[in-house]
Design a protein around this motif. Sequence first.
Motif, short mmCIF file in Angstrom:
data_model
loop_
_atom_site.label_atom_id
_atom_site.label_comp_id
_atom_site.label_asym_id
_atom_site.label_seq_id
_atom_site.Cartn_x
_atom_site.Cartn_y
_atom_site.Cartn_z
N ASP A 28 50.39 -75.68 62.43
CA ASP A 28 49.21 -76.41 62.90
C ASP A 28 49.58 -77.79 63.44
OD1 ASP A 28 47.51 -74.33 62.15
OD2 ASP A 28 47.34 -75.09 60.09
N GLY A 29 50.88 -78.03 63.62
CA GLY A 29 51.33 -79.30 64.17
C GLY A 29 51.60 -80.38 63.15
N GLY A 30 51.65 -80.00 61.86
CA GLY A 30 51.91 -80.98 60.81
C GLY A 30 53.27 -80.81 60.17
N LEU A 31 53.47 -81.52 59.04
CA LEU A 31 54.76 -81.46 58.34
C LEU A 31 54.74 -80.50 57.15
CD1 LEU A 31 55.62 -85.29 58.29
CD2 LEU A 31 56.38 -83.55 59.92
N GLY A 32 53.56 -80.20 56.64
CA GLY A 32 53.46 -79.26 55.53
C GLY A 32 54.09 -79.78 54.24
N LEU A 33 53.92 -81.07 53.95
CA LEU A 33 54.54 -81.65 52.77
C LEU A 33 53.68 -81.39 51.52
CD1 LEU A 33 55.58 -85.13 54.22
CD2 LEU A 33 56.97 -83.06 54.02
N PRO A 34 54.31 -81.26 50.35
CA PRO A 34 53.55 -81.07 49.10
C PRO A 34 52.85 -82.36 48.69
CG PRO A 34 55.90 -81.24 48.64
CD PRO A 34 55.77 -81.17 50.13
N PRO A 35 51.83 -82.25 47.84
CA PRO A 35 51.04 -83.43 47.45
C PRO A 35 51.85 -84.60 46.91
CG PRO A 35 49.94 -81.44 46.72
CD PRO A 35 51.27 -81.01 47.25
N LYS A 36 52.86 -84.33 46.08
CA LYS A 36 53.64 -85.41 45.48
C LYS A 36 54.39 -86.21 46.55
CE LYS A 36 54.97 -87.73 41.88
NZ LYS A 36 53.98 -88.52 41.13
N VAL A 37 54.90 -85.54 47.55
CA VAL A 37 55.61 -86.24 48.63
C VAL A 37 54.63 -87.05 49.46
CG1 VAL A 37 57.06 -85.96 50.68
CG2 VAL A 37 57.42 -84.48 48.70
N VAL A 38 53.42 -86.49 49.69
CA VAL A 38 52.41 -87.22 50.44
C VAL A 38 52.03 -88.50 49.69
CG1 VAL A 38 50.05 -87.15 51.35
CG2 VAL A 38 51.51 -85.12 51.49
N GLN A 39 51.89 -88.39 48.36
CA GLN A 39 51.59 -89.57 47.55
C GLN A 39 52.67 -90.64 47.73
OE1 GLN A 39 52.20 -89.09 43.36
NE2 GLN A 39 52.08 -91.29 43.04
N GLU A 40 53.93 -90.22 47.69
CA GLU A 40 55.04 -91.18 47.83
C GLU A 40 55.05 -91.80 49.21
OE1 GLU A 40 58.33 -88.71 46.87
OE2 GLU A 40 57.96 -88.77 44.69
N ARG A 41 54.78 -91.01 50.25
CA ARG A 41 54.77 -91.56 51.61
C ARG A 41 53.66 -92.59 51.78
NH1 ARG A 41 57.16 -87.98 55.50
NH2 ARG A 41 59.09 -87.23 54.56
N LEU A 42 52.50 -92.32 51.17
CA LEU A 42 51.36 -93.23 51.32
C LEU A 42 51.44 -94.43 50.38
CD1 LEU A 42 48.48 -90.61 51.64
CD2 LEU A 42 49.42 -92.03 53.46
N GLY A 43 52.25 -94.33 49.32
CA GLY A 43 52.34 -95.43 48.37
C GLY A 43 51.15 -95.51 47.44
N HIS A 44 50.51 -94.34 47.17
CA HIS A 44 49.40 -94.32 46.23
C HIS A 44 49.92 -94.53 44.81
CE1 HIS A 44 46.47 -91.84 48.96
NE2 HIS A 44 46.41 -93.13 49.18
N SER A 45 49.13 -95.20 43.99
CA SER A 45 49.55 -95.49 42.62
C SER A 45 49.61 -94.24 41.76
CB SER A 45 48.61 -96.52 41.98
OG SER A 45 47.28 -96.03 41.97
#
Length: 395
Positions: free
Chosen positions: A346-363
């Motif tokens: 779909d044109g994305g990276l398909g990353l798992p939730p934990k990696v997305v959290q780390e990329r965004l810097g969520h607490s």
Amino acid sequence: MSIRERKWTTKSGQERTAYVVDYYAQNGKRHIKTFPKKKEALAFEAKARIEVNGKIHVADSATVTVAEAGKYWLAACGHLERSTVAQYTQHLNLHIVPFVGKRKLNEITIPVVRTFLDELAANGRSAAMVRAVRVSLGSLLSDAQERGTVVQNAVKDMGRKKASNKTTARHKEQVQVGVDIPFPEEVRAILQAAEGKPRVFIMTAALTGMRASELRGLRWSDVNLSKAEVTVRQRADAYHEIGSPKSAKGRRTIPLPANLVAAFSEWQKECPKGDAGLVFPTGTGAIEFHANIVSRWYHPPQIAAGVTVDTGELDKAGNPVLAAKYSGLHALRHFYASWCINRPEDGGLGLPPKVVQERLGHSSIQMTLDVYSHLFPKGDDASAMNDAASSLLGA
């Protein structure tokens, strides 16, 4: 602790009766509280007995008003960022004190809080402002509890009551594509309409998901073009003060795609020099105002690209006045999150939730899921389910 009946005759000859609760608090100080009805005195006596035994009782004479407690609360917030303290001060002075400032803390019950929130809404406060003020009032009451000037935190008690009500599900506001998140084709059109520094800024925001404050505080020393990565080490707040990232997870390293590395390489040659070594500074190398970035870098390319909404107004020539569809820079952060989450097909990276959290810097991972869980692939679409069933059944 005792209850006694008190009778007297007024000057006009009327007989009156009251019920007096006579007790000693946990500090040994005697208190007397009078009630017109016996059942009220009994209810108070039972409640006070439990509180005294638990060493948490606060007599009415020992408490303070909400306005006075607010001063202590703000004084205890000195370690927070200036923008946060300024917001709390605004909530206290403009919204809390005018409505409940003269009330004693012991009077702030769940019904009082409910009425207070309704009055805020009735007096023109937005739903978002009412929620924010409620949080501030809850923080004020928590501070008062620690100081021993109140027992009950009605705001927290109200939240617990709602959470325990299984018939009322708590609504989590999740971002929506086309409303909060730009479509990929919209981002593409905006970048095609942007030039120079605004284009590099928008590209960086969309392809790294960095917060606006992090972008304003980004230094060239934090950009490693040879490794194609950027490390978030600091941010610039609303007062142009440099500080650490928003949370402990805010310090992070984000990979850069090749086209953004190329854009950085070109922009670095033209970037104004300054002592801070910023990537997106003013013309003199200083920290750029957030409002200038929005009004001069972000909105014009949207309007030029046709990514707009009708304001409902007409210009002098009678033509509709159009405004940028995405008013805040956070839309680009939302876009990055969706890009990380979407499947490669779909044109994305398909990353798992934990990696997305780390990329965004969520607490926390919970914050990521609260906002973006609905965007993650469910894993049970028709094609995937058919393939799995065929594999299981050997068909």
